[in-house]
Write a protein that holds these residues in place. Sequence first.
Motif, PDB file in Angstrom:
ATOM      1  N   LEU A 163      -5.191   0.031 -23.882  1.00 24.62           N
ATOM      2  CA  LEU A 163      -4.289  -1.081 -24.184  1.00 24.62           C
ATOM      3  C   LEU A 163      -3.625  -1.606 -22.912  1.00 24.62           C
ATOM      4  N   GLY A 164      -3.731  -2.896 -22.700  1.00 24.42           N
ATOM      5  CA  GLY A 164      -3.124  -3.518 -21.536  1.00 24.42           C
ATOM      6  C   GLY A 164      -3.943  -3.417 -20.271  1.00 24.42           C
ATOM      7  N   GLU A 165      -5.060  -2.721 -20.324  1.00 27.05           N
ATOM      8  CA  GLU A 165      -5.882  -2.542 -19.124  1.00 27.05           C
ATOM      9  C   GLU A 165      -6.617  -3.827 -18.767  1.00 27.05           C
ATOM     10  N   VAL A 166      -6.570  -4.180 -17.496  1.00 22.66           N
ATOM     11  CA  VAL A 166      -7.282  -5.344 -16.978  1.00 22.66           C
ATOM     12  C   VAL A 166      -8.008  -4.940 -15.703  1.00 22.66           C
ATOM     13  N   ARG A 167      -9.001  -5.736 -15.343  1.00 20.51           N
ATOM     14  CA  ARG A 167      -9.737  -5.532 -14.093  1.00 20.51           C
ATOM     15  C   ARG A 167      -9.493  -6.726 -13.193  1.00 20.51           C
ATOM     16  N   ILE A 168      -9.334  -6.429 -11.919  1.00 23.06           N
ATOM     17  CA  ILE A 168      -9.199  -7.459 -10.891  1.00 23.06           C
ATOM     18  C   ILE A 168     -10.372  -7.247  -9.945  1.00 23.06           C
ATOM     19  N   ALA A 169     -11.179  -8.265  -9.755  1.00 21.93           N
ATOM     20  CA  ALA A 169     -12.444  -8.123  -9.039  1.00 21.93           C
ATOM     21  C   ALA A 169     -12.292  -7.778  -7.560  1.00 21.93           C
ATOM     22  N   SER A 170     -11.247  -8.261  -6.928  1.00 20.70           N
ATOM     23  CA  SER A 170     -11.125  -8.052  -5.488  1.00 20.70           C
ATOM     24  C   SER A 170      -9.741  -7.521  -5.128  1.00 20.70           C
ATOM     25  N   ALA A 171      -9.605  -7.136  -3.871  1.00 18.99           N
ATOM     26  CA  ALA A 171      -8.315  -6.640  -3.378  1.00 18.99           C
ATOM     27  C   ALA A 171      -7.253  -7.722  -3.528  1.00 18.99           C
ATOM     28  N   VAL A 172      -6.003  -7.288  -3.644  1.00 19.49           N
ATOM     29  CA  VAL A 172      -4.873  -8.206  -3.790  1.00 19.49           C
ATOM     30  C   VAL A 172      -3.989  -8.062  -2.559  1.00 19.49           C
ATOM     31  N   PRO A 173      -3.695  -9.172  -1.878  1.00 21.39           N
ATOM     32  CA  PRO A 173      -2.802  -9.083  -0.712  1.00 21.39           C
ATOM     33  C   PRO A 173      -1.447  -8.503  -1.094  1.00 21.39           C
ATOM     34  N   SER A 211       0.174   8.141  -1.318  1.00 17.43           N
ATOM     35  CA  SER A 211      -0.807   7.971  -0.238  1.00 17.43           C
ATOM     36  C   SER A 211      -1.596   6.678  -0.428  1.00 17.43           C
ATOM     37  N   GLY A 212      -1.840   6.290  -1.659  1.00 16.11           N
ATOM     38  CA  GLY A 212      -2.485   5.001  -1.931  1.00 16.11           C
ATOM     39  C   GLY A 212      -1.604   3.841  -1.526  1.00 16.11           C
ATOM     40  N   LEU A 213      -0.304   3.984  -1.747  1.00 12.60           N
ATOM     41  CA  LEU A 213       0.641   2.952  -1.321  1.00 12.60           C
ATOM     42  C   LEU A 213       0.665   2.854   0.198  1.00 12.60           C
ATOM     43  N   ALA A 214       0.614   3.998   0.885  1.00 12.80           N
ATOM     44  CA  ALA A 214       0.581   3.997   2.352  1.00 12.80           C
ATOM     45  C   ALA A 214      -0.671   3.297   2.860  1.00 12.80           C
ATOM     46  N   ALA A 215      -1.810   3.561   2.222  1.00 16.03           N
ATOM     47  CA  ALA A 215      -3.061   2.902   2.624  1.00 16.03           C
ATOM     48  C   ALA A 215      -2.979   1.401   2.387  1.00 16.03           C
ATOM     49  N   ALA A 216      -2.392   1.003   1.277  1.00 18.75           N
ATOM     50  CA  ALA A 216      -2.241  -0.429   0.983  1.00 18.75           C
ATOM     51  C   ALA A 216      -1.332  -1.085   2.015  1.00 18.75           C
ATOM     52  N   HIS A 217      -0.279  -0.387   2.395  1.00 18.95           N
ATOM     53  CA  HIS A 217       0.653  -0.924   3.394  1.00 18.95           C
ATOM     54  C   HIS A 217      -0.062  -1.117   4.742  1.00 18.95           C
ATOM     55  N   VAL A 226       1.315  -9.101   0.052  1.00 23.55           N
ATOM     56  CA  VAL A 226       2.373 -10.125   0.023  1.00 23.55           C
ATOM     57  C   VAL A 226       2.538 -10.705  -1.382  1.00 23.55           C
ATOM     58  N   LYS A 227       1.582 -10.472  -2.270  1.00 20.52           N
ATOM     59  CA  LYS A 227       1.685 -10.926  -3.664  1.00 20.52           C
ATOM     60  C   LYS A 227       2.472  -9.940  -4.523  1.00 20.52           C
ATOM     61  N   ALA A 228       2.830  -8.801  -3.938  1.00 23.86           N
ATOM     62  CA  ALA A 228       3.586  -7.797  -4.697  1.00 23.86           C
ATOM     63  C   ALA A 228       5.011  -8.268  -4.910  1.00 23.86           C
ATOM     64  N   ALA A 229       5.502  -8.048  -6.116  1.00 20.81           N
ATOM     65  CA  ALA A 229       6.874  -8.416  -6.469  1.00 20.81           C
ATOM     66  C   ALA A 229       7.813  -7.225  -6.320  1.00 20.81           C
ATOM     67  N   ALA A 230       7.300  -6.024  -6.556  1.00 23.34           N
ATOM     68  CA  ALA A 230       8.125  -4.822  -6.502  1.00 23.34           C
ATOM     69  C   ALA A 230       7.234  -3.593  -6.505  1.00 23.34           C
ATOM     70  N   VAL A 231       7.850  -2.470  -6.183  1.00 22.37           N
ATOM     71  CA  VAL A 231       7.182  -1.173  -6.252  1.00 22.37           C
ATOM     72  C   VAL A 231       8.048  -0.276  -7.126  1.00 22.37           C
ATOM     73  N   HIS A 232       7.412   0.452  -8.018  1.00 18.93           N
ATOM     74  CA  HIS A 232       8.112   1.378  -8.904  1.00 18.93           C
ATOM     75  C   HIS A 232       7.628   2.790  -8.576  1.00 18.93           C
ATOM     76  N   VAL A 233       8.569   3.689  -8.306  1.00 21.55           N
ATOM     77  CA  VAL A 233       8.227   5.047  -7.866  1.00 21.55           C
ATOM     78  C   VAL A 233       9.156   6.047  -8.542  1.00 21.55           C
ATOM     79  N   ALA A 281       3.876  -3.789  -8.793  1.00 25.32           N
ATOM     80  CA  ALA A 281       3.871  -5.001  -9.626  1.00 25.32           C
ATOM     81  C   ALA A 281       3.412  -6.156  -8.740  1.00 25.32           C
ATOM     82  N   VAL A 282       2.322  -6.802  -9.152  1.00 26.97           N
ATOM     83  CA  VAL A 282       1.697  -7.853  -8.353  1.00 26.97           C
ATOM     84  C   VAL A 282       1.506  -9.101  -9.204  1.00 26.97           C
ATOM     85  N   ASP A 283       1.727 -10.252  -8.606  1.00 26.86           N
ATOM     86  CA  ASP A 283       1.470 -11.519  -9.295  1.00 26.86           C
ATOM     87  C   ASP A 283       0.115 -12.053  -8.854  1.00 26.86           C
TER      88      ASP A 283
END
Length: 168
Positions: free
Chosen positions: A98-108, A10-16, A110-117, A77-79
């Motif tokens: 481990l490996g956790e990062v924060r991104i301050a704002s939304a990511v378009p 459902s989060g992927l649907a909202a992002a789409h 179109v920057k996604a490289a792939a989706v893993h489900v 997966a987003v660049d």
Amino acid sequence: MRVYVPLTLSGLAAAHRAGEVGPGPLTAYAVTPALREWYVSDDIEELEYAALNRAASASLRLIAGDPGVVRRRVVVAVDVPDGQAVADPDHSLDPSSLGEVRIASAVPLVKAAAVHVDAEDAEKDVAAAAAVLGAADLGDDDAQFTVDGAEDHELLWFGVQEIPNLIG
């Protein structure tokens, strides 16, 4: 920098619909210095796979927190530019971060490289894992065995153009 953002279907649907993954701040996973040190590897593919798996675990947590969502883990997966994803130095030694990062704002999107489900056949194991995740966190070995059973399922790779079929 490649980052892995945990979502639900459902989060992927909202992002789409929105054309972006967000709103920010976003929690994502990436190959950080702490992840490199923990994984003890210089193979970038192995390290990115480890970051993807960390994101898949975070997706399971999202599923556990929302009984209404489909029981399939989702990772996008987003660049992003190198400075956009920032690891919290206060949590860098915490094994759960481990490996956790924060991104301050939304990511378009179109920057996604792939989706893993997860495949549909993983839903039963993911549902069982989501139901006992709290007990596993508290050290219950049987619950951890159930969570590990969900994590044994490999996420499938999909191109971004396949999102409408995934959320359909």
